[in-house]
Design a protein around this motif. Structure first.
Motif, short mmCIF file in Angstrom:
data_model
loop_
_atom_site.label_atom_id
_atom_site.label_comp_id
_atom_site.label_asym_id
_atom_site.label_seq_id
_atom_site.Cartn_x
_atom_site.Cartn_y
_atom_site.Cartn_z
N VAL A 100 61.82 30.96 -16.63
CA VAL A 100 60.91 30.17 -17.45
C VAL A 100 60.37 31.02 -18.60
CG1 VAL A 100 58.72 28.94 -17.49
CG2 VAL A 100 60.28 28.67 -15.54
N ASN A 101 60.47 30.47 -19.80
CA ASN A 101 59.88 31.08 -20.99
C ASN A 101 58.92 30.09 -21.64
OD1 ASN A 101 61.28 33.81 -21.52
ND2 ASN A 101 63.01 32.42 -21.11
N LEU A 102 58.01 30.60 -22.45
CA LEU A 102 57.08 29.73 -23.16
C LEU A 102 57.75 29.14 -24.39
CD1 LEU A 102 53.76 31.83 -23.12
CD2 LEU A 102 54.48 30.06 -21.51
N GLU A 103 57.45 27.88 -24.62
CA GLU A 103 57.86 27.28 -25.88
C GLU A 103 57.00 27.87 -27.00
OE1 GLU A 103 60.38 25.27 -26.19
OE2 GLU A 103 60.75 25.14 -24.02
N GLU A 104 57.48 27.69 -28.22
CA GLU A 104 56.77 28.27 -29.35
C GLU A 104 55.32 27.80 -29.42
OE1 GLU A 104 57.45 27.58 -33.92
OE2 GLU A 104 58.93 29.01 -33.19
N HIS A 105 55.09 26.50 -29.17
CA HIS A 105 53.74 25.96 -29.28
C HIS A 105 52.86 26.39 -28.10
CE1 HIS A 105 55.66 23.01 -26.59
NE2 HIS A 105 54.43 22.77 -26.14
N GLU A 106 53.47 26.91 -27.03
CA GLU A 106 52.70 27.34 -25.86
C GLU A 106 52.22 28.78 -25.96
OE1 GLU A 106 54.78 24.74 -22.29
OE2 GLU A 106 55.81 26.54 -23.03
N HIS A 107 52.75 29.53 -26.89
CA HIS A 107 52.41 30.95 -27.01
C HIS A 107 51.01 31.11 -27.58
CE1 HIS A 107 52.78 35.22 -27.79
NE2 HIS A 107 53.96 35.22 -27.20
N PRO A 108 50.16 31.97 -26.99
CA PRO A 108 48.79 32.13 -27.48
C PRO A 108 48.71 32.60 -28.92
CG PRO A 108 49.33 33.81 -25.84
CD PRO A 108 50.41 32.78 -25.78
N GLN A 109 49.72 33.31 -29.40
CA GLN A 109 49.70 33.76 -30.79
C GLN A 109 49.95 32.62 -31.76
OE1 GLN A 109 52.50 37.00 -30.93
NE2 GLN A 109 51.10 38.44 -29.94
N ASN A 110 50.32 31.45 -31.25
CA ASN A 110 50.52 30.29 -32.10
C ASN A 110 49.40 29.26 -31.98
OD1 ASN A 110 52.96 31.13 -33.27
ND2 ASN A 110 54.08 30.56 -31.43
N LEU A 111 48.31 29.63 -31.33
CA LEU A 111 47.10 28.81 -31.42
C LEU A 111 46.61 28.81 -32.85
CD1 LEU A 111 45.16 30.10 -28.25
CD2 LEU A 111 46.22 27.85 -28.52
N SER A 112 45.81 27.83 -33.20
CA SER A 112 45.28 27.81 -34.56
C SER A 112 44.43 29.06 -34.81
CB SER A 112 44.43 26.56 -34.77
OG SER A 112 43.23 26.62 -33.99
N LEU A 113 44.37 29.46 -36.06
CA LEU A 113 43.63 30.67 -36.41
C LEU A 113 42.16 30.54 -36.02
CD1 LEU A 113 43.78 33.47 -37.75
CD2 LEU A 113 43.22 32.36 -39.93
N SER A 114 41.58 29.34 -36.23
CA SER A 114 40.17 29.12 -35.88
C SER A 114 39.95 29.25 -34.38
CB SER A 114 39.70 27.76 -36.38
OG SER A 114 40.47 26.72 -35.79
N LYS A 115 40.89 28.74 -33.57
CA LYS A 115 40.77 28.83 -32.12
C LYS A 115 40.87 30.28 -31.67
CE LYS A 115 40.82 27.43 -27.78
NZ LYS A 115 39.62 26.88 -27.12
N ARG A 116 41.81 31.04 -32.24
CA ARG A 116 41.96 32.44 -31.86
C ARG A 116 40.71 33.24 -32.22
NH1 ARG A 116 47.13 34.56 -34.58
NH2 ARG A 116 46.90 32.75 -35.93
N TRP A 117 40.15 32.96 -33.38
CA TRP A 117 38.95 33.69 -33.79
C TRP A 117 37.73 33.28 -32.96
CZ3 TRP A 117 37.50 37.92 -36.10
CH2 TRP A 117 38.41 38.59 -36.92
#
Length: 488
Positions: A32-49
């Motif tokens: 099992v691998n993460l899909e692109e949209h599931e990766h934490p580095q692909n959360l929105s910039l505002s959410k990550r900040w």
């Protein structure tokens, strides 16, 4: 480079995101691998900040609690009928807890994930804050101060791993700089409000305020911060697929690694010790940042002498004297924009890949500013020198300290990305142990050497250590190539 393309690149190059070798082609099909949209580095910039801001404020809360007790020492001594040195233990034991805690919670975050560590940690911090605030005697006070520090230590080790989870190497410098400010400006913020509290109301209000603050942070962590550790996210996804599709063949690398969970925990717990024992750069950079933090905590005993005895400041005015250090740290933070440009140029010289040693450029400036500020402070502590001068002298010390910490933190996360939390745990353990010891001998040192001699001695020690970032920036690639832990 966009977050999407960067995360794709990371999945190919970082050991954290690599898969274990499948036993056969069938096993590989069900990995099992993460899909692109599931990766934490692909959360929105505002959410990550938002996540970075919340874990940073939690770190600020914990470290603020460590120093706030300094101005409650007189009240504790009077109510519990103990000496000054015993009340200083309320700081030392809390900081020692901050040092020991990461040896457990840091590695555990690489087994169970970051989020569960945060939630359990701050729930316990909130619970044990009551025991501290309503302690009937000094023994209960000291025991639960240590336990509170131990539980809150996750935000001095695991949080750095979360930042590295959310941002790729090319983007991590700014959020890491923001996070780095919180645990080190926290000890400066503590005296600012604690001085006013203890000047005007009962000393226990210092800990009532910290209890309320820890409750707010606990609620925010439960409601807002998600899991960000990729191996754990893959494990969770594999478990969901096994349940949804009724097929036990779905797996993630972490499933195979945890067949003997207790052995995995044991290995994870001694990993930070391995790092400092076998890696020269990690050991010496940890030691360097440890002495800087030790001097910062020593100031909680030194400033009352410098400004209280020499200049006649009352308790709340002594608390405000820490503003110089805080202004230095806060003023250094916006310069990250300039450092980002410098780092971009460094990356262009290495085919777009930023070497971890480039982050030590900030450390070079910090290595100069710290002894400069201390020497300036040392020779302006005379009573006939206006009090504003030593406060101004503490500004370059604060700025230099910030540069030292952020350069070491970012280097550790970048150079030891596969074990980022353990690398931060090794640093936290060493620097907190040093910081716990320094306040205990501060009174004797300042009494025997005087404010000039004692502060100049500290400046001399930092002068001897100043060449470290200059040396390691040049020989770092060779040392990393030989390291069993670093990314070469």
């Amino acid at each position: 480079m966009s977050s999407t393309s960067s995360s794709t690149s990371n999945s190919q190059t970082d050991p954290e995101y690599q898969t274990t070798t499948p036993k056969n082609e069938s096993d590989a099909t069900f990995e099992v691998n993460l899909e692109e949209h599931e990766h934490p580095q692909n959360l929105s910039l505002s959410k990550r900040w938002l996540i970075v801001v919340l874990i940073s404020s939690s770190s600020l809360c914990v470290t603020c609690a460590s120093s706030a007790a300094a101005f409650a020492e007189t009240g504790m001594s009077r109510e519990f009928h103990v000496s000054k040195i015993v009340t200083i233990l309320s700081i030392s034991l809390f900081v020692e807890g901050l040092g020991f805690g990461p040896l457990l919670v840091g590695p555990l975050s690489e087994v169970y994930g970051r989020n569960v560590i945060y939630r359990v940690s701050f729930t316990l911090v909130f619970a044990f804050s009551f025991a501290v605030a309503f302690a009937p005697n000094i023994v209960v006070m000291l025991v639960f101060r240590f336990i509170s520090g131990f539980c809150g230590s996750a935000f001095l080790s695991v949080a750095g791993g979360t930042v590295s989870d959310l941002f790729v190497n090319e983007e991590v410098a700014t959020p890491m700089a923001f996070y780095t400010l919180s645990p080190f400006i926290g000890p400066v913020v503590g005296p600012l409000f604690s001085g006013f509290i203890n000047q005007n109301v009962d000393w226990r209000w210092t800990f009532y305020v910290m209890t309320i603050w820890s409750f707010v942070q606990t609620v925010a962590l439960f409601l807002t911060v998600p899991e960000t550790y990729v191996p754990v996210l893959r494990k969770w996804k594999a478990a969901r697929l096994r349940k949804q599709r009724g097929d036990d063949k779905y797996w993630s690398p972490l499933d195979h690694e945890q067949k003997n969970i207790w052995r995995s925990i044991l290995v994870s717990c001694y990993k930070p010790f391995q790092l400092v024992m076998y890696d020269q750069m990690a050991l010496l950079l940890n030691l360097w940042s440890s002495v800087v933090l030790g001097i910062l905590y020593l100031a909680f005993q030194a400033f009352p002498v410098i400004f209280g005895d020499n200049h006649g400041f009352n308790m709340q005015e002594v608390g405000l004297s820490f503003l110089g250090i805080g202004i230095g740290m806060a003023g250094a933070m916006p310069t990250q924009l300039l450092w980002n440009r410098i780092l971009a140029k460094q990356a262009s010289k290495h085919n777009g890949h930023l070497p971890p040693e480039a982050h030590l450029l900030k450390g070079e400036l910090g290595g100069v500013l710290v002894p400069l500020g201390l020497f300036w402070l040392a020779f302006t502590t005379y009573p006939h020198v206006h009090w504003i001068v030593p406060i101004i002298a503490s500004v370059p010390f604060g700025a230099g300290s910030y540069y030292v910490f952020t350069s070491v933190f970012t280097y550790l996360v970048s150079a030891y990305r596969p074990i980022a939390a353990s690398a931060m745990a090794s640093n936290s353990a060493m620097r907190s142990t040093v910081a716990a010891v320094f306040p205990l001998f501060a009174g004797v040192m300042y009494e025997r050497l005087g404010t000039v001699g004692a502060t100049a001695l500290l400046a001399g020690v930092m002068t001897v250590m100043a060449p470290l970032p200059f040396v390691f920036r040049r020989i770092g690639p060779r040392l990393r190539a030989r390291s069993r832990f670093a990314v070469s």
